[in-house]
Motif scaffolding. Structure first.
Motif, PDB file in Angstrom:
ATOM      1  N   MET A  23     -49.935  52.237  22.344  1.00 54.77           N
ATOM      2  CA  MET A  23     -50.288  50.982  22.990  1.00 54.77           C
ATOM      3  C   MET A  23     -50.741  49.952  21.962  1.00 54.77           C
ATOM      4  O   MET A  23     -50.338  48.798  22.014  1.00 54.77           O
ATOM      5  CB  MET A  23     -51.394  51.211  24.030  1.00 54.77           C
ATOM      6  CG  MET A  23     -50.943  51.916  25.279  1.00 54.77           C
ATOM      7  SD  MET A  23     -52.287  52.361  26.393  1.00 54.77           S
ATOM      8  CE  MET A  23     -53.146  50.828  26.583  1.00 54.77           C
ATOM      9  N   THR A  24     -51.571  50.379  21.024  1.00 58.45           N
ATOM     10  CA  THR A  24     -52.063  49.479  19.991  1.00 58.45           C
ATOM     11  C   THR A  24     -50.916  48.988  19.125  1.00 58.45           C
ATOM     12  O   THR A  24     -50.849  47.798  18.793  1.00 58.45           O
ATOM     13  CB  THR A  24     -53.110  50.196  19.117  1.00 58.45           C
ATOM     14  OG1 THR A  24     -54.149  50.679  19.967  1.00 58.45           O
ATOM     15  CG2 THR A  24     -53.694  49.280  18.086  1.00 58.45           C
ATOM     16  N   GLU A  25     -50.003  49.878  18.786  1.00 54.59           N
ATOM     17  CA  GLU A  25     -48.852  49.500  17.966  1.00 54.59           C
ATOM     18  C   GLU A  25     -47.968  48.496  18.699  1.00 54.59           C
ATOM     19  O   GLU A  25     -47.541  47.493  18.113  1.00 54.59           O
ATOM     20  CB  GLU A  25     -48.054  50.748  17.598  1.00 54.59           C
ATOM     21  CG  GLU A  25     -46.993  50.518  16.563  1.00 54.59           C
ATOM     22  CD  GLU A  25     -46.302  51.814  16.181  1.00 54.59           C
ATOM     23  OE1 GLU A  25     -45.115  51.729  15.835  1.00 54.59           O
ATOM     24  OE2 GLU A  25     -46.936  52.877  16.233  1.00 54.59           O
ATOM     25  N   ASP A  26     -47.699  48.735  19.974  1.00 58.92           N
ATOM     26  CA  ASP A  26     -46.911  47.788  20.765  1.00 58.92           C
ATOM     27  C   ASP A  26     -47.595  46.426  20.816  1.00 58.92           C
ATOM     28  O   ASP A  26     -46.946  45.394  20.674  1.00 58.92           O
ATOM     29  CB  ASP A  26     -46.707  48.309  22.194  1.00 58.92           C
ATOM     30  CG  ASP A  26     -45.702  49.446  22.285  1.00 58.92           C
ATOM     31  OD1 ASP A  26     -45.013  49.706  21.283  1.00 58.92           O
ATOM     32  OD2 ASP A  26     -45.626  50.068  23.361  1.00 58.92           O
ATOM     33  N   THR A  27     -48.897  46.426  21.015  1.00 60.86           N
ATOM     34  CA  THR A  27     -49.641  45.173  21.085  1.00 60.86           C
ATOM     35  C   THR A  27     -49.564  44.413  19.771  1.00 60.86           C
ATOM     36  O   THR A  27     -49.387  43.191  19.763  1.00 60.86           O
ATOM     37  CB  THR A  27     -51.115  45.459  21.445  1.00 60.86           C
ATOM     38  OG1 THR A  27     -51.158  46.175  22.673  1.00 60.86           O
ATOM     39  CG2 THR A  27     -51.899  44.173  21.605  1.00 60.86           C
ATOM     40  N   LYS A  28     -49.659  45.115  18.663  1.00 61.67           N
ATOM     41  CA  LYS A  28     -49.553  44.460  17.353  1.00 61.67           C
ATOM     42  C   LYS A  28     -48.165  43.841  17.164  1.00 61.67           C
ATOM     43  O   LYS A  28     -48.038  42.723  16.666  1.00 61.67           O
ATOM     44  CB  LYS A  28     -49.830  45.453  16.233  1.00 61.67           C
ATOM     45  CG  LYS A  28     -51.283  45.847  16.116  1.00 61.67           C
ATOM     46  CD  LYS A  28     -51.486  46.857  15.012  1.00 61.67           C
ATOM     47  CE  LYS A  28     -52.931  47.319  14.932  1.00 61.67           C
ATOM     48  NZ  LYS A  28     -53.127  48.355  13.909  1.00 61.67           N
ATOM     49  N   ILE A  29     -47.143  44.567  17.572  1.00 59.94           N
ATOM     50  CA  ILE A  29     -45.776  44.050  17.456  1.00 59.94           C
ATOM     51  C   ILE A  29     -45.604  42.821  18.338  1.00 59.94           C
ATOM     52  O   ILE A  29     -45.013  41.818  17.926  1.00 59.94           O
ATOM     53  CB  ILE A  29     -44.747  45.146  17.804  1.00 59.94           C
ATOM     54  CG1 ILE A  29     -44.784  46.257  16.757  1.00 59.94           C
ATOM     55  CG2 ILE A  29     -43.342  44.567  17.914  1.00 59.94           C
ATOM     56  CD1 ILE A  29     -43.996  47.492  17.125  1.00 59.94           C
ATOM     57  N   ILE A  30     -46.128  42.879  19.547  1.00 60.06           N
ATOM     58  CA  ILE A  30     -46.028  41.744  20.471  1.00 60.06           C
ATOM     59  C   ILE A  30     -46.737  40.528  19.881  1.00 60.06           C
ATOM     60  O   ILE A  30     -46.217  39.407  19.941  1.00 60.06           O
ATOM     61  CB  ILE A  30     -46.603  42.120  21.848  1.00 60.06           C
ATOM     62  CG1 ILE A  30     -45.669  43.132  22.523  1.00 60.06           C
ATOM     63  CG2 ILE A  30     -46.789  40.885  22.731  1.00 60.06           C
ATOM     64  CD1 ILE A  30     -46.257  43.819  23.725  1.00 60.06           C
ATOM     65  N   ASN A  86     -49.597  40.968  29.832  1.00 61.65           N
ATOM     66  CA  ASN A  86     -51.045  41.063  29.742  1.00 61.65           C
ATOM     67  C   ASN A  86     -51.422  42.533  29.602  1.00 61.65           C
ATOM     68  O   ASN A  86     -51.315  43.296  30.550  1.00 61.65           O
ATOM     69  CB  ASN A  86     -51.685  40.450  30.987  1.00 61.65           C
ATOM     70  CG  ASN A  86     -53.183  40.405  30.917  1.00 61.65           C
ATOM     71  OD1 ASN A  86     -53.799  41.017  30.059  1.00 61.65           O
ATOM     72  ND2 ASN A  86     -53.783  39.666  31.837  1.00 61.65           N
ATOM     73  N   GLU A  87     -51.887  42.911  28.420  1.00 61.85           N
ATOM     74  CA  GLU A  87     -52.177  44.324  28.173  1.00 61.85           C
ATOM     75  C   GLU A  87     -53.362  44.836  28.977  1.00 61.85           C
ATOM     76  O   GLU A  87     -53.523  46.051  29.123  1.00 61.85           O
ATOM     77  CB  GLU A  87     -52.385  44.589  26.682  1.00 61.85           C
ATOM     78  CG  GLU A  87     -53.686  44.081  26.121  1.00 61.85           C
ATOM     79  CD  GLU A  87     -53.872  44.486  24.680  1.00 61.85           C
ATOM     80  OE1 GLU A  87     -53.768  45.669  24.362  1.00 61.85           O
ATOM     81  OE2 GLU A  87     -54.116  43.570  23.876  1.00 61.85           O
ATOM     82  N   SER A  88     -54.169  43.949  29.537  1.00 66.62           N
ATOM     83  CA  SER A  88     -55.279  44.409  30.371  1.00 66.62           C
ATOM     84  C   SER A  88     -54.790  44.819  31.763  1.00 66.62           C
ATOM     85  O   SER A  88     -55.494  45.510  32.485  1.00 66.62           O
ATOM     86  CB  SER A  88     -56.356  43.329  30.478  1.00 66.62           C
ATOM     87  OG  SER A  88     -55.869  42.208  31.180  1.00 66.62           O
ATOM     88  N   GLN A  89     -53.583  44.395  32.134  1.00 68.99           N
ATOM     89  CA  GLN A  89     -53.024  44.757  33.437  1.00 68.99           C
ATOM     90  C   GLN A  89     -52.152  46.000  33.385  1.00 68.99           C
ATOM     91  O   GLN A  89     -52.077  46.748  34.351  1.00 68.99           O
ATOM     92  CB  GLN A  89     -52.217  43.600  34.004  1.00 68.99           C
ATOM     93  CG  GLN A  89     -53.064  42.419  34.393  1.00 68.99           C
ATOM     94  CD  GLN A  89     -52.229  41.286  34.964  1.00 68.99           C
ATOM     95  OE1 GLN A  89     -51.012  41.260  34.827  1.00 68.99           O
ATOM     96  NE2 GLN A  89     -52.892  40.344  35.606  1.00 68.99           N
ATOM     97  N   SER A  90     -51.440  46.206  32.265  1.00 68.78           N
ATOM     98  CA  SER A  90     -50.568  47.377  32.152  1.00 68.78           C
ATOM     99  C   SER A  90     -50.181  47.605  30.698  1.00 68.78           C
ATOM    100  O   SER A  90     -50.354  46.723  29.856  1.00 68.78           O
ATOM    101  CB  SER A  90     -49.297  47.196  32.993  1.00 68.78           C
ATOM    102  OG  SER A  90     -48.478  46.192  32.434  1.00 68.78           O
ATOM    103  N   LYS A  91     -49.627  48.773  30.456  1.00 70.85           N
ATOM    104  CA  LYS A  91     -49.071  49.050  29.132  1.00 70.85           C
ATOM    105  C   LYS A  91     -47.739  48.314  29.019  1.00 70.85           C
ATOM    106  O   LYS A  91     -47.101  48.001  30.024  1.00 70.85           O
ATOM    107  CB  LYS A  91     -48.827  50.554  28.946  1.00 70.85           C
ATOM    108  CG  LYS A  91     -50.077  51.397  28.984  1.00 70.85           C
ATOM    109  CD  LYS A  91     -49.790  52.839  28.640  1.00 70.85           C
ATOM    110  CE  LYS A  91     -48.858  53.458  29.653  1.00 70.85           C
ATOM    111  NZ  LYS A  91     -48.623  54.883  29.439  1.00 70.85           N
TER     112      LYS A  91
END
Length: 120
Positions: A30-37, A92-97
């Motif tokens: 999840m953290t890796e996806d968020t960084k890429i996004i 929005n990462e707070s709503q879903s992966k």
């Protein structure tokens, strides 16, 4: 060493046992996806390729299970990634992966295709 996660009221008798490192793996993903996004939104368009490489096979597989036609499922997968790219700022990462978000797009595109096929 082991955590037990109960599946709630839907399946009260089923218990899934997962080791702690599985939770760490999912959090890292999840953290890796968020960084890429964040990189993509910041202007690094080429970073989107890593998301495509990560999710292409699973999305094509899911769409193939729903649609059945190999060529159509590749077209739908392409539409999924195009839609995800266009709407990436709305994620929005707070709503879903991210995986949940993109698989929802894939499911909706597949259903739209099936409905269109039935109607026309």
């Amino acid at each position: 060493m082991l955590n037990r996660v109960f599946c709630g009221t839907f399946l009260p008798f089923i218990c899934i046992t997962l080791q702690k490192h599985h939770f760490k793996f999912f959090r890292a993903r999840m953290t890796e996806d968020t960084k890429i996004i964040d990189r993509i939104i910041g202007g690094d368009i080429e970073a989107f390729e890593s998301l495509v490489q990560r999710y292409q096979k699973p999305i094509i597989g899911m769409v193939r299970n729903l649609i059945g036609d190999e060529h159509i499922c590749e077209d739908i997968a392409q539409e999924v990634f195009f839609a995800a790219y266009k709407k990436l700022r709305t994620f929005n990462e707070s709503q879903s992966k991210f995986s949940t978000w993109i698989f929802t797009i894939a499911r909706n595109k597949s259903i739209n295709y099936l409905l269109f096929k039935i109607i026309y």
